[in-house]
Scaffold this active site. Structure first.
Site, PDB file in Angstrom:
ATOM      1  N   HIS A   1       0.814  -1.214   0.000  1.00  0.00           N
ATOM      2  CA  HIS A   1       0.000   0.000   0.000  1.00  0.00           C
ATOM      3  C   HIS A   1       0.850   1.267   0.000  1.00  0.00           C
ATOM      4  CE1 HIS A   1       0.534  -0.219   4.479  1.00  0.00           C
ATOM      5  NE2 HIS A   1       0.543   1.084   4.347  1.00  0.00           N
TER       6      HIS A   1
ATOM      7  N   ASP B   1       0.131  -7.678   1.444  1.00  0.00           N
ATOM      8  CA  ASP B   1       0.608  -6.300   1.579  1.00  0.00           C
ATOM      9  C   ASP B   1       2.129  -6.215   1.622  1.00  0.00           C
ATOM     10  OD1 ASP B   1       0.268  -3.591   1.656  1.00  0.00           O
ATOM     11  OD2 ASP B   1      -0.146  -3.478   3.800  1.00  0.00           O
TER      12      ASP B   1
ATOM     13  N   SER C   1       4.834   2.689   7.921  1.00  0.00           N
ATOM     14  CA  SER C   1       4.447   1.518   7.147  1.00  0.00           C
ATOM     15  C   SER C   1       5.603   1.061   6.257  1.00  0.00           C
ATOM     16  CB  SER C   1       3.229   1.828   6.284  1.00  0.00           C
ATOM     17  OG  SER C   1       2.099   2.091   7.087  1.00  0.00           O
TER      18      SER C   1
END
Length: 436
Positions: free
Chosen positions: A170, A200, A279
């Protein structure tokens, strides 16, 4: 200022006409010349500047003459002490010496053992962590020029010495160009090697010098324990590298992929702060080894509330190996589209309702029925999957969890509820189609 410090030093002299000049301490007691020398030396040694080094030399030579030899020479000795203090006062007054640095001795900072270990862990692993900028092509409404506009950023880390960098999918989703920035602010253009939307995970490749590529040590996540210390390194809110610490607060959690909604099992839960920009960054254990990729937080407000999630390194390891070798992950699928779990619950049944089973897919080839409408517009429910290989299926997460344990080419027995009776149908699993 320098003159105020001198006025309060131990070089204050008695000015009584009936007494011999002698240095005084703070209690106005005369000091012996040897004591005055020790005190003066203490003051001068507080600074290591060239000016105070010269002062130290001058006063030391003057004080050599103050050794007590006889009572007749006491005035002569005191005169030298007075001259030395005058020289020191004027030299410090007109020299470029910072009074704070010259007279305040800062004790060496002493860190605890665990603090030293944390500092060392951050210093050793920061060169392996990178900042990733996601650039998207946008056309200017007036000039019609195509511009690259940053649409997000995240973190990543060097996987091997060949230039592979691992991050979250993402973080790079929808990017036309990707740039990777190291701790020394050197920036390189990156190419996408492959990605796995379901888990992911994405792998990039950069053409950087060998001395820039410092792979992060790979650990093991199978033997982690709740309460174990963990460390997260990343670039939250676009800031430079930061470190947050915490403990493992839960194991074997399950979250959904932001891209496909497919569940990710065995996720690590930690209370180490994971904010936007973290992230894709590494989650490390106390030895500095990688145990997970920071991927999400649970927070109604969007800020870190002490519940962060990391994809375990054992899961990441297998995915990255496939992406590096083949550019994709071969994961088995049934080839169906199913209804949301809430819709099935409203029907009063438990299982996965098949909305569509394309005839060229595994389920369609095996004969699973799709949901459709008849000539009068009435809804005719398709098959409801209630088990696979004897394992109960209550919702979509159960189905994904079972398929993750299978391989491409395996034949599974799918038990379905068709109308008012049950049927067992063999289905041969096929790989997931290539994604663009």
């Amino acid at each position: 200022m320098a003159y105020s410090l001198i006025s309060s030093s131990t070089f204050l002299l008695s000015r009584s006409p009936n007494t011999t000049l002698a240095p005084l301490n703070k209690h106005n007691f005369p000091l012996r010349p040897s004591r005055a020398r020790a005190t003066a030396g203490t003051i001068i040694c507080c600074s290591n500047s060239p000016t105070t080094s010269a002062i130290r030399s001058i006063v030391s030579k003057l004080l050599l003459f103050t050794k007590p030899s006889s009572s007749a020479s006491s005035a002569f000795e005191s005169l030298f002490v007075f001259c030395g203090s005058v020289v020191l006062s004027f030299t410090l007054l007109f020299s470029n010496v910072d009074s704070a640095s010259a007279f305040v001795v800062t004790p060496q900072r002493k860190l605890q053992t665990d603090e030293l270990a944390t500092v060392r862990l951050f210093q050793e692993n920061t060169p392996s962590v990178v900042n990733i900028t996601n650039l998207a092509a946008r056309q200017d409404a007036f000039t019609l020029d195509v511009l690259e506009v940053p649409q997000g950023s995240g973190s990543g880390f060097v996987w091997d010495s060949k230039g592979h960098v691992v991050t979250n999918y993402h973080v790079i989703r929808g990017a036309s160009d990707i740039r990777v920035t190291f701790a020394d602010q050197s920036t390189y253009d990156a190419k996408i090697v492959g990605f796995d939307q379901d888990k992911d995970v994405a792998v990039l490749r950069i053409d950087a010098p060998k001395d820039k590529l410092r792979p992060i040590p790979i650990g093991v996540s199978a033997d982690l324990l709740v309460g174990q210390k963990v460390y997260a390194i990343g670039n939250p809110f676009g800031l430079d590298h930061t470190l947050t610490t915490g403990v493992i607060s839960g194991l074997r959690r399950e979250i959904s992929s932001a891209a496909t909604g497919r569940p990710i099992q065995d996720v690590i839960q930690t209370d180490a702060a994971i904010n936007p920009g973290n992230s894709g960054g590494p989650l490390l254990d106390s030895s500095g080894s990688l145990i997970g990729i920071n991927t999400a937080i649970y927070s109604p407000s969007g800020a870190s509330s002490g519940v962060g999630f990391s994809i375990p390194v054992d899961t990441v390891n297998g995915i990255v190996d496939q992406l590096v070798k083949f550019g994709k992950v071969t994961r088995p699928i049934l080839g169906i589209k199913f209804a949301p779990d809430q819709s099935v619950e409203q029907l009063g049944v438990s299982g996965v309702l098949v909305l569509d089973a394309p005839p060229n897919g595994p389920a369609g080839k095996a004969g699973l029925l799709s949901t459709k409408r008849d000539a009068y517009g009435r809804l005719i429910l398709g098959d409801i999957i209630i088990s696979v290989n004897g394992k109960k299926v209550s919702n979509g997460s159960d189905l994904y969890r079972i398929l993750d344990q299978c391989k491409v080419g395996d034949e599974v027995i799918v038990e379905v509820l068709r109308g008012d009776h049950k049927e067992k149908i063999p289905v041969k699993l096929e790989p997931k189609p290539d994604e663009t």
